[in-house]
Design a protein around this motif. Structure first.
Motif, PDB file in Angstrom:
ATOM      1  N   ARG A 107       0.832  -1.206   0.000  1.00 35.04           N
ATOM      2  CA  ARG A 107       0.000   0.000   0.000  1.00 35.04           C
ATOM      3  C   ARG A 107       0.868   1.259   0.000  1.00 35.04           C
ATOM      4  O   ARG A 107       0.553   2.232  -0.674  1.00 35.04           O
ATOM      5  CB  ARG A 107      -0.914  -0.024   1.221  1.00 35.04           C
ATOM      6  N   THR A 167       1.019   4.135  -2.915  1.00 35.00           N
ATOM      7  CA  THR A 167       0.805   5.542  -2.562  1.00 35.00           C
ATOM      8  C   THR A 167       1.964   6.407  -3.043  1.00 35.00           C
ATOM      9  O   THR A 167       1.764   7.488  -3.595  1.00 35.00           O
ATOM     10  CB  THR A 167       0.627   5.687  -1.038  1.00 35.00           C
ATOM     11  N   GLU A 168       3.192   5.919  -2.859  1.00 34.29           N
ATOM     12  CA  GLU A 168       4.360   6.673  -3.325  1.00 34.29           C
ATOM     13  C   GLU A 168       4.335   6.810  -4.847  1.00 34.29           C
ATOM     14  O   GLU A 168       4.588   7.888  -5.379  1.00 34.29           O
ATOM     15  CB  GLU A 168       5.649   5.987  -2.885  1.00 34.29           C
TER      16      GLU A 168
END
Length: 129
Positions: free
Chosen positions: A30, A34-35
């Protein structure tokens, strides 16, 4: 009995320590997603900044990575009370430090900030290694 229990503890600790440290240091899926999503949103400012830094029409880069994200808040002192004045009207803005690799072997660190009225990120500073 105590000797056997002691031997079992030593074996367990040895097994635990023999694991590769990378196994424990892997970021969660996750966090990786997200990055990647944030880097995709920052891509236009990264490309325009590289054009400005290297004076080239088409900038190439890869291995981009976020090094740090810092949340900041701006305030305007009004007598003894602090009132938010925007970042622009107050509240928060973010400073993001990213690194990326260039085909010529250079590594570039960029400092980006979004403290403008429209919250768009812009280049604050950079270092070339």
């Amino acid at each position: 009995m105590k000797i056997r229990l002691g031997i079992i503890y030593v074996v367990l600790i040895g097994c635990f320590l023999s694991f590769e440290p990378e196994v424990f240091a892997q970021p969660s899926p996750r966090l990786v997603v997200t990055e990647n999503a944030l880097l995709q949103q920052l891509k236009p400012v990264i490309i325009s900044s590289l054009k400005e830094i290297f004076k080239e029409e088409y900038s190439q880069f890869n291995c981009e990575k976020i090094l740090s994200i810092n949340e900041r808040v701006t305030f305007n002192n009004n007598k003894e009370k602090a009132k938010p004045v925007d970042a622009i009207h107050g509240e928060q803005y973010f400073e993001i430090k990213i690194t990326l690799c260039r085909p010529d072997g250079h590594t570039v660190e960029m400092d980006l900030r979004n403290d403008t009225a429209n919250s768009q990120y812009y280049l604050v500073g950079y270092k070339i290694h």
